[in-house]
Design a protein around this motif. Structure first.
Motif, mmCIF file in Angstrom:
data_model
loop_
_atom_site.group_PDB
_atom_site.id
_atom_site.type_symbol
_atom_site.label_atom_id
_atom_site.label_comp_id
_atom_site.label_asym_id
_atom_site.label_seq_id
_atom_site.Cartn_x
_atom_site.Cartn_y
_atom_site.Cartn_z
ATOM 1 N N LYS A 424 51.670 29.408 94.568
ATOM 2 C CA LYS A 424 52.675 29.178 93.511
ATOM 3 C C LYS A 424 53.512 27.942 93.759
ATOM 4 N N SER A 425 53.285 26.962 92.900
ATOM 5 C CA SER A 425 54.096 25.546 92.913
ATOM 6 C C SER A 425 53.872 25.220 94.467
ATOM 7 N N SER A 429 57.085 24.062 96.959
ATOM 8 C CA SER A 429 57.558 25.031 98.054
ATOM 9 C C SER A 429 57.314 24.642 99.170
ATOM 10 N N ARG A 432 60.507 22.529 99.841
ATOM 11 C CA ARG A 432 61.628 23.952 100.246
ATOM 12 C C ARG A 432 61.675 24.160 101.642
ATOM 13 N N THR A 433 60.389 24.763 102.060
ATOM 14 C CA THR A 433 60.132 25.274 103.230
ATOM 15 C C THR A 433 60.490 24.319 104.364
ATOM 16 N N GLU A 474 64.930 24.712 94.588
ATOM 17 C CA GLU A 474 65.468 26.071 94.601
ATOM 18 C C GLU A 474 66.209 26.627 93.412
ATOM 19 N N TRP A 477 63.762 26.438 90.481
ATOM 20 C CA TRP A 477 63.032 27.521 90.632
ATOM 21 C C TRP A 477 63.404 28.909 90.078
ATOM 22 N N CYS A 592 60.406 30.867 104.742
ATOM 23 C CA CYS A 592 59.059 30.610 104.288
ATOM 24 C C CYS A 592 59.271 30.785 102.565
ATOM 25 N N ALA A 593 58.936 29.575 101.921
ATOM 26 C CA ALA A 593 59.196 29.760 100.457
ATOM 27 C C ALA A 593 57.822 29.583 99.862
ATOM 28 N N LEU A 594 56.681 29.666 100.651
ATOM 29 C CA LEU A 594 55.308 29.683 100.260
ATOM 30 C C LEU A 594 55.011 31.156 99.709
ATOM 31 N N GLU A 595 54.107 30.940 98.753
ATOM 32 C CA GLU A 595 53.823 32.498 98.047
ATOM 33 C C GLU A 595 52.423 32.251 97.288
#
Length: 787
Positions: A424-425, A429, A432-433, A474, A477, A592-595
């Motif tokens: 996702k994005s 991400s 952000r991470t 963020e 988002w 972690c902002a990875l999804e």
């Protein structure tokens, strides 16, 4: 002082005597207002080591200025001094002079109205107070104080379209809005004029322009929309107003329209104080829409199944001339239809809402085309100043390219059950991470304690605390998630485009914040993430057949029902997300902002080879979705979704793929399509349509077929005394004949049917038939009869 809320429509600046004047037009609950702000000082910055040299040059040129020591430094950690000027003219003269002398002038290219707004974090909504004076149709405020506001309002819109002769003499002007729809037409009113109250009859072109001025005074729209409305309609209106020695006063308060030609292109710019002109084509492109053709006819037919009554440019011109001569009410109806179609497109796509939300998020103008760099600058620059830095100068010197997105070598084949998992994005991400940020890079490079930084790539390191971009993303988002929950499609789309543009901005030499360590730390981290994700999936016993930027394609090895495939996809997603959370916390001590998300299950999936090779292709595939009563084939990068292939090829591909995916026999269909083409039964589907991206005269050595066709078309036009249509680019439709490419308007030779079999049908068939053990050449060979 009483404060009022408004929404910013337009911004302007000018010199009045020995001072600058900023003018902001806003729409309020009580109507339009004009905010006049004086004595704002234009400024740029010079590093302290060059201040004396800069002062010497300015004194020698007799340019007045003032300096001020500031608690700011540049990205090389050198302290800077602010140079302030009283007028725009003097700051521009000073900036040019110092740059010629080899001095680095920081932020001289930031326009004063933009600086005023961004430093106050004003994005669309504005709260203001000042000394009010009632004017004709608006309120003027002086001694204005302003700050940001969340205010928004509905803006009024009119769609404008003109009709004219081939020489550019005006016939009529169409105007369609919620409060009034009419056509102003040159000519004598017919006997039944009372039956057509929406037509306003005038005697001359001069009277037509005066009536247009009067319409804008009476109905006072905020937004003017149209199709090529700037470079055609307004360009001609300005020209005809000059010819008739009349000012085109379409701005608020009767202010004049100002036209400016671009220095390096054929594009023009129109300024109407207090109003905004938005071209439908540019707005759709900004909102990431794509159409096979950008003509109003084509877009309208794609969206609504209807279009203009006449589309061929010469048929259109002949018909317009005939209607103006013999049937002016018919011309008025045709004129107004174009206006209505443009308004329908804006309604259907929520274009104006999208542009308003984009302005509310970033502060850029409603009519700004693209605007990713400007949006980033608006958001980032004031925050950077508050952190004690000025922005670097825009430069393309020493530009180092960053790696592109990760693209895995594909494994060609025809597969059952392929899952697609998408991050996702991904790039937002990653920012952000891993805390990727221009200020974070500057501060990270001088940090003495490694524990205060996060490593990037190519020497980039990022400070854990001093940054802005991760928090900006963020916030965006969260706002997008909320917009999606509320069903606010335009707002959600605006946020998505802005978020996804941040990587492109940081990787663009057109952005003042470009640094290859920033862009590379995003893309190279993306490569690492995609490769590791592939390993995690393969460790679970599944085969990854392709990966592209943020998507991973997983073959389940055999056919699975949708429910089983969905369960596997969700299980993989949960495993991958859990692994990344634990890995990043253990390795970098970061959240972690990875999804990754489970996107889709293709029951059948084709990954073709590169044409003429055994190697798997990239960014080209097709997959069958069959779920919840939805059955469709998704095409990516194949001929069906490309504008430079004929309708014959596209229909052939769609039908052939459907038959292969459904396990049907294909021999008869392939053979019949070839036979029908050779016998002339498919002539309507043999048309190529291609864009001329340069002037016709620029094509010298390699002359492609569409250029040859365009030259033949203009030779044909010249013989008939018509305007040359293709000299400066545009779209050309043509066919291939036994005498080469010929334009639709001048086909003199028989079609080359074998060309279409060899160049349109065969490549498509060869992309899929070998995977089912068949070959086009054997199927297309002439069948021997039995005697």
């Amino acid at each position: 002082m009483q404060y009022h809320d408004g929404f910013l429509i337009s911004r302007h600046s000018r010199d009045i005597g020995n001072q600058t004047e900023l003018i902001f037009w806003v729409q309020t609950d009580n109507g339009p207002a004009k905010l006049v702000i004086q004595q704002e000082s234009p400024v740029f910055f010079i590093t302290n080591e060059h201040v004396e040299e800069a002062q010497r040059h300015l004194r020698a040129a007799n340019i007045p200025y003032q300096t001020r020591s500031l608690p700011l430094k540049d990205f090389s950690y050198s302290e800077v001094t602010g140079f302030y000027f009283t007028t725009l003219n003097t700051v521009n003269r000073a900036s040019r002079l110092l740059q010629v002398e080899g001095l680095n002038v920081l932020e001289a290219d930031v326009r004063l109205p933009d600086r005023f707004l961004m430093e106050r974090f004003i994005c669309g909504g504005i709260t203001f107070a000042g000394s009010a004076t009632q004017r004709n149709g608006y309120v003027e405020y002086r001694n204005v104080k302003a700050k940001s506001s969340d205010y928004s309002t509905t803006l009024s819109r009119v769609s404008l379209d003109i009709e004219c002769s081939e020489k550019g003499v005006l016939y009529s002007i169409g105007l369609d809005s919620e409060v009034d729809s009419r056509v102003i037409m040159i000519g004598d009113a017919p006997d039944n004029a009372e039956d057509m109250p929406w037509i306003e009859w005038v005697d001359t072109e001069l009277a037509l322009l005066k009536a247009l001025n009067a319409w804008f005074v009476r109905f006072d729209p905020d937004i003017i929309v149209g199709w090529s409305v700037i470079d055609f309609d307004f360009r001609l209106l300005i020209k005809r107003a000059a010819f008739n020695k009349i000012d085109l006063r379409l701005g608020r308060g009767g202010e004049k329209a100002h036209w400016r030609d671009s220095n390096n292109s054929r594009q023009g710019f129109i300024t109407l104080p207090g109003r905004v002109v938005i071209d439908g084509i540019d707005a759709l492109k900004t909102a990431t829409y794509s159409f096979r053709s950008w003509s109003l006819e084509s877009v309208s037919r794609t969206m609504f199944g209807e279009g203009k009554a006449i589309d061929n440019p010469y048929d259109r011109m002949d018909s317009i001339n005939r209607m103006f001569r013999d049937d002016k009410p018919a011309l008025a109806k045709y004129n107004l239809q174009d206006c209505v179609l443009v308004n329908r497109i804006f309604e259907e796509t929520h274009l104006l809402e999208f542009l308003i939300q984009r302005s509310r998020l970033t502060g850029i103008e409603l009519d700004r085309i693209g605007g990713s760099v400007a949006a980033f600058t608006n958001l980032y620059l004031p925050r950077l100043h508050r952190a004690g830095y000025v922005a670097p100068t825009l430069t393309s010197e020493n530009w180092i390219a960053s790696p592109g997105g990760y693209v895995m070598d594909s494994k060609p084949g025809l597969y059952d059950s392929v899952l697609v998992l998408d991050f996702k994005s991904l790039y937002p991400s990653i920012i952000r991470t891993f805390l990727i940020d221009p200020l974070g890079l500057v501060e990270g490079l001088i940090a003495e304690d490694e524990a205060t930084t996060v490593p990037g790539f190519r020497g980039g390191v990022f400070h854990r605390e001093k940054h802005f971009l991760p928090a900006l993303i963020e916030d965006l988002w969260k706002a997008r998630d909320e917009a999606k929950l509320q069903g606010e499609k335009a707002f959600s789309q605006a946020i998505k485009i802005i978020m996804n543009s941040f990587y492109g901005v940081l990787g663009s030499s057109g952005c003042r914040f470009f640094d290859h360590r920033l862009a590379s730390s995003i893309t190279m981290r993306g490569h690492e993430i995609m490769k590791m994700t592939r390993e995690l999936i393969e460790a679970k016993g599944f085969e990854v057949i392709y990966g592209d930027t943020d998507s991973t394609f997983v073959s389940l090895g055999k056919r699975h029902e949708n429910e089983d495939a969905d369960n596997i996809g969700q299980s993989l997603v949960e495993h991958i997300n859990d692994w990344w959370i634990a890995h990043l916390k253990a390795t970098y001590n970061i959240d972690c902002a990875l999804e990754i998300e489970y996107e889709i299950h293709y029951q059948k999936f084709l990954m073709p080879t590169i044409r003429g090779q055994d190697t798997g292709s990239k960014k080209r595939y097709a997959g069958l979705v069959n779920k919840d009563e939805e059955r469709r084939i998704v095409y990516k990068g194949l001929e069906t979704v490309r504008t430079d292939w004929t309708p014959l090829a596209q229909v052939f591909q769609q039908t052939l793929y459907q038959k292969v995916f459904d396990g049907e026999e294909v021999e008869d269909y392939v053979r019949k399509t070839v036979e029908d083409t050779l016998q002339g039964h498919n002539d309507d589907a043999l048309i190529y349509r291609k864009r001329l991206r340069r002037k016709l005269s620029d094509y010298e050595k390699n002359v492609p077929p569409h250029v040859k066709a365009a030259r033949k078309a203009d030779a044909y036009n010249e013989k008939r005394g018509r305007n040359l249509q293709y000299q400066h680019g545009g779209w050309i439709e043509y066919v291939i004949t036994l005498n080469g490419p010929e334009p639709l308007e001048a086909i003199d030779s028989p079609y080359d049917y074998q060309h279409y079999v060899d160049k349109q049908l065969k490549p498509i068939a060869d992309g899929i038939l070998p995977f089912i053990g068949k070959h086009f050449d054997s199927l297309a060979a002439p069948q021997l009869g039995l005697f």
